[in-house]
Structure formats: C-alpha cells, structure tokens
Design a protein around this motif. Structure first.
Motif, PDB file in Angstrom:
ATOM      1  N   SER A  23       0.431  -1.381  -0.014  1.00 26.80           N
ATOM      2  CA  SER A  23       0.282  -0.178  -0.144  1.00 26.80           C
ATOM      3  C   SER A  23       1.294   1.578  -0.231  1.00 26.80           C
ATOM      4  CB  SER A  23      -0.844   0.137   0.988  1.00 26.80           C
ATOM      5  OG  SER A  23      -0.319   0.319   2.400  1.00 26.80           O
ATOM      6  N   ASP A  55      -2.418  11.012   3.210  1.00 24.89           N
ATOM      7  CA  ASP A  55      -3.788  10.540   2.311  1.00 24.89           C
ATOM      8  C   ASP A  55      -4.463   9.583   2.790  1.00 24.89           C
ATOM      9  OD1 ASP A  55      -3.224  12.012   0.403  1.00 24.89           O
ATOM     10  OD2 ASP A  55      -1.469  10.596  -0.455  1.00 24.89           O
ATOM     11  N   SER A  56      -4.194   9.549   4.310  1.00 27.06           N
ATOM     12  CA  SER A  56      -5.333   7.749   4.921  1.00 27.06           C
ATOM     13  C   SER A  56      -4.691   8.386   6.498  1.00 27.06           C
ATOM     14  CB  SER A  56      -4.750   6.413   4.319  1.00 27.06           C
ATOM     15  OG  SER A  56      -3.248   6.580   4.332  1.00 27.06           O
ATOM     16  N   LYS A  58      -2.766   5.598   7.282  1.00 28.94           N
ATOM     17  CA  LYS A  58      -1.483   5.197   7.496  1.00 28.94           C
ATOM     18  C   LYS A  58      -0.215   5.951   7.499  1.00 28.94           C
ATOM     19  CE  LYS A  58      -2.343   0.182   6.225  1.00 28.94           C
ATOM     20  NZ  LYS A  58      -2.660  -1.061   4.937  1.00 28.94           N
TER      21      LYS A  58
END
Length: 252
Positions: A23, A55-56, A58
């Motif tokens: 990812s 963006d996330s 994570k």
C-alpha cells in the motif's frame, strides 16, 4: 489450473504478510529504505513531507512514527519540533495528546511556556484565585520578584495556595517558603512542575478556553505523571525499530 490457484493464494498471503509493501507509495518506500539512524534529520524531514498532506490513517501513523524516531534518535535537535508535529497529528485523541504535551513540558530545561505567563482567568471564584494562578505562573517561569510581591501583598493568596498542600511533592507550604525567600528563583523538579500545572487547571474554575494550554492540563482532567515515561510508551511503538527493511520496521 491448480498451479494457478496456488500462485493466487501465495500472492494473497504475501499481501497479508507485507501490507506496508503493498500500500505504500513507491517514492515514500524508497525514502524509508534510505533512512539511516545516524542521520535523524532524514526521519524528521520525511515526517514533515508525509504529514504535509496525509491521504490516510496509515500516512498519519507513518508520520507520527517518523517524528517519534527523530525525537528519540536526537532529542536535543529534533525533540521539540517532533513532539509538536505529533501533537497536531493526534488531534481528536485526547489521552495521547495530553501525554505528548506533558512530555513536551518535560522534554528540556527551557520548559516551553504552554500556559501563559499571566492570564485573565474567566470563571475563577475570586481575585485571590486569579493572583494565586499568577503566583504559580511566576514560580514556573522564574519571576521570583513578582512571586514574592504577590505572596506578600495578595490578600488570601497564600491561604488559597496552601489549600493545595498535599498536591505538591514535599508540600505547597515548603514550596511557597522557597518562593518567598530572597535566594533567587525556585528550581522545580519535574514532579513539582506537573503538580503546579494541575493546580493551575483547577484554579481556572473549569473554563475550557481555546488557548493551547488547555491541552497541556488535559481540559481540566488530572494530568498523569509522565516523569518516568518515554515517547515509545505513550505512542505504544517500539522505537528501537528504526530501520525500514522488507516492508516493515526492524532494529538496525
């Protein structure tokens, strides 16, 4: 047919075992692989880059870890800036944000003034409470002359502060005696410093103003003693794992 299914299953298993590899952005992955624990600035710079537009979740967690590693590898140079970066990324997580702000207070001898030197206290019950708040601020910031003046001339101030006798290690009375002497500023240890922040929180009368200091005192909640804690414990991360290899963090 069977062979093809086996290949698919192996690919799926690889995805489960190495989620970071599947990812993570290839550019970020290369930057992670180039990090060197002997060069902590690389961790800080990459943290700034990732935190700039996460963006996330994570991405946010990666930036937090990078900041934490920079702070751990070189606390003198990157500790303060990294803790500030972490505090922004932890927005909404009150417990860990409060803990990070407490570590920020304990991080160096400069003692960042998260509470204002002097503050009009909305919701305080009396003028004595306002002056008591100011006395503590003066003690924390080393303004011994102002602290002595407020203790000497402020009606009811010393009595109000002594009502917190058991809230300060060694006793509030002993601390005020030190502040009232002419021997210079009071040198606080970590536990005394945190205790004074807690008392100031109570003197605020429960008002939740929008200034950043409210985070430092936990929005009126008791501030845990973090004098023996470290950043890894607060963030629940193994910060000895500072090298990125094969899609995961490991020890150098």
């Amino acid at each position: 047919m069977i062979r093809r299914m086996l290949l698919i299953l192996l690919a799926c298993a690889a995805g489960l075992l190495l989620p970071g590899m599947q990812s993570i952005d290839p550019v970020i992955r290369e930057s992670l692989e180039n990090l060197d624990p002997s060069m902590p600035e690389g961790y800080f710079e990459l943290a700034e880059h990732v935190a700039d537009s996460p963006d996330s979740v994570k991405d946010r967690d990666l930036a937090i870890r990078l900041y934490a590693l920079a702070a751990t590898l070189d606390p003198d140079r990157w500790g303060h800036g990294s803790l500030l970066g972490i505090s922004v990324l932890l927005e909404g997580d009150q417990d860990r944000t409060r803990a990070v702000y407490a570590l920020l207070e304990l991080q160096d001898d400069a003692r960042p003034n998260l509470l204002p030197r002097r503050e009009v206290v909305l919701g305080a019950e009396s003028t004595a409470a306002v002056k008591a708040f100011d006395v503590i601020s003066c003690i924390r910031t080393g303004d011994s002359i102002r602290a002595r003046s407020l203790l000497r001339h402020g009606s009811g101030v010393r009595d109000m502060l002594e009502s917190f006798q058991d809230a300060v290690p060694g006793g509030m009375k002993r601390l005020l005696d030190r502040a009232s002497s002419r021997d210079g500023e009071v040198l606080l240890n970590e536990k005394e410093y945190i205790a004074l922040l807690q008392i100031q929180s109570q003197l605020l009368g429960g008002t939740h103003e929008t200034w950043a200091a409210t985070l430092a005192v936990g929005l009126g909640q008791p501030l845990e003693d973090l004098s023996g804690a470290d950043l890894g414990n607060v963030l629940k991360m193994d910060l000895e794992e500072s090298s990125w290899r094969d899609g995961r963090w490991s020890r150098p």
